[in-house]
Scaffold this active site. Structure first.
Site, PDB file in Angstrom:
ATOM      1  CE  LYS A  46      36.823  41.341  37.373  1.00 36.91           C
ATOM      2  NZ  LYS A  46      37.280  41.306  35.995  1.00 36.91           N
ATOM      3  NE  ARG A  63      34.081  41.721  25.428  1.00 40.51           N
ATOM      4  CZ  ARG A  63      34.101  41.199  26.641  1.00 40.51           C
ATOM      5  NH1 ARG A  63      34.457  39.960  26.805  1.00 40.51           N
ATOM      6  NH2 ARG A  63      33.733  41.904  27.686  1.00 40.51           N
ATOM      7  CG  HIS A 117      42.383  38.869  26.471  1.00 40.67           C
ATOM      8  ND1 HIS A 117      42.049  37.807  27.271  1.00 40.67           N
ATOM      9  CD2 HIS A 117      41.666  39.927  26.940  1.00 40.67           C
ATOM     10  CE1 HIS A 117      41.174  38.192  28.183  1.00 40.67           C
ATOM     11  NE2 HIS A 117      40.915  39.474  28.002  1.00 40.67           N
ATOM     12  CB  SER A 160      38.399  35.534  31.011  1.00 40.09           C
ATOM     13  OG  SER A 160      39.371  36.169  30.229  1.00 40.09           O
TER      14      SER A 160
HETATM   15  O1  PNS Z   1      39.967  42.801  32.235  1.00 44.24           O
HETATM   16  P1  PNS Z   1      39.257  43.686  33.185  1.00 44.24           P
HETATM   17  O2  PNS Z   1      38.913  42.949  34.433  1.00 44.24           O
HETATM   18  O3  PNS Z   1      38.070  44.364  32.574  1.00 44.24           O
HETATM   19  O4  PNS Z   1      40.318  44.856  33.602  1.00 44.24           O
HETATM   20  C1  PNS Z   1      39.953  45.901  34.446  1.00 44.24           C
HETATM   21  C2  PNS Z   1      41.162  46.774  34.803  1.00 44.24           C
HETATM   22  C3  PNS Z   1      42.290  45.942  35.369  1.00 44.24           C
HETATM   23  C4  PNS Z   1      41.665  47.470  33.554  1.00 44.24           C
HETATM   24  C5  PNS Z   1      40.681  47.832  35.837  1.00 44.24           C
HETATM   25  O5  PNS Z   1      40.021  47.195  36.858  1.00 44.24           O
HETATM   26  C6  PNS Z   1      41.806  48.682  36.422  1.00 44.24           C
HETATM   27  O6  PNS Z   1      42.473  49.414  35.733  1.00 44.24           O
HETATM   28  N1  PNS Z   1      42.037  48.560  37.746  1.00 44.24           N
HETATM   29  C7  PNS Z   1      43.092  49.270  38.437  1.00 44.24           C
HETATM   30  C8  PNS Z   1      42.545  50.286  39.437  1.00 44.24           C
HETATM   31  C9  PNS Z   1      42.340  51.652  38.807  1.00 44.24           C
HETATM   32  O7  PNS Z   1      43.230  52.231  38.220  1.00 44.24           O
HETATM   33  N2  PNS Z   1      41.116  52.176  38.942  1.00 44.24           N
HETATM   34  C10 PNS Z   1      40.755  53.496  38.454  1.00 44.24           C
HETATM   35  C11 PNS Z   1      40.315  53.516  37.009  1.00 44.24           C
HETATM   36  S1  PNS Z   1      38.729  52.875  36.795  1.00 44.24           S
END
Ligand code: PNS
Length: 164
Positions: free
Chosen positions: A40, A89, A16, A127
């Site tokens: 989560k 990745r 990150h 993570s």
């Molecule tokens: O690090 P992560 O867990 O892969 O991040 C995921 C994240 C936070 C980017 C994603 O879950 C998110 O944007 N959630 C917010 C809800 C949202 O906007 N959903 C619609 C788009 S998929």
């Protein structure tokens, strides 16, 4: 140009951090945004994750740490950000990231998702795996910032009693 770099950051890894450093050179303003209503079960609270992020990004003057609830694109729009930054990745990340990018584009066509390839040194780090390895007594030095390793040690002291 303002970009939002969203994620769970539970905890922030060197992968990150590499993306944040490179993103800070590409955008005038980079907002690292932690999702609050994550389904989560996190190891660290949102406040702890904010602190951990702040401890490592304070060296970049154009990087901020923030949190959000609800839709990511609405958060980005509220911050006047026109870009969502995500790291990729391996090819296995691509499918989920593509789905998310296309959904976000449908929700707000004026916000663009930009992908950066993870540095090969960090392309295997997540993570989730850092927590698993640390929880089972494995060494994670070099995978997360030293301040994060120290916090993990405090959070799970029993797993590393020999090294403490
Ligand atoms: O690090 P992560 O867990 O892969 O991040 C995921 C994240 C936070 C980017 C994603 O879950 C998110 O944007 N959630 C917010 C809800 C949202 O906007 N959903 C619609 C788009 S998929």
């Amino acid at each position: 140009m303002t970009a939002v770099y969203p994620g769970s950051f539970d905890p922030i890894t060197n992968g990150h951090l590499d993306l944040i450093e490179r993103g800070s050179r590409m955008f005038n303003r980079l907002i690292v945004s932690i999702l609050r209503n994550d389904s989560k079960q996190p190891l660290f609270s949102v406040e702890e994750r904010m602190e951990m992020l702040r401890e490592v990004v304070h060296v970049y003057p154009n990087v901020e740490v923030s949190t959000f609830d609800g839709l990511l694109v609405d958060h980005a729009a509220a911050q006047s950000a026109s870009v969502l930054l995500r790291g990729i990745r391996a090819i296995s990340d691509y499918e989920y990231e593509l789905q998310m990018a296309l959904m976000n584009r449908r929700l707000r066509p004026d916000i663009e998702t930009i992908f950066m390839m993870a540095n090969e040194t960090y392309s295997f780090i997540s993570s989730r795996m850092v927590k698993e390895v640390f929880g089972l007594g494995g060494k994670i030095t070099g995978l997360v910032p030293p301040s994060v390793e120290a916090r993990l040690r405090r959070r799970m002291p029993h797993t590393h009693s020999k090294e403490a």
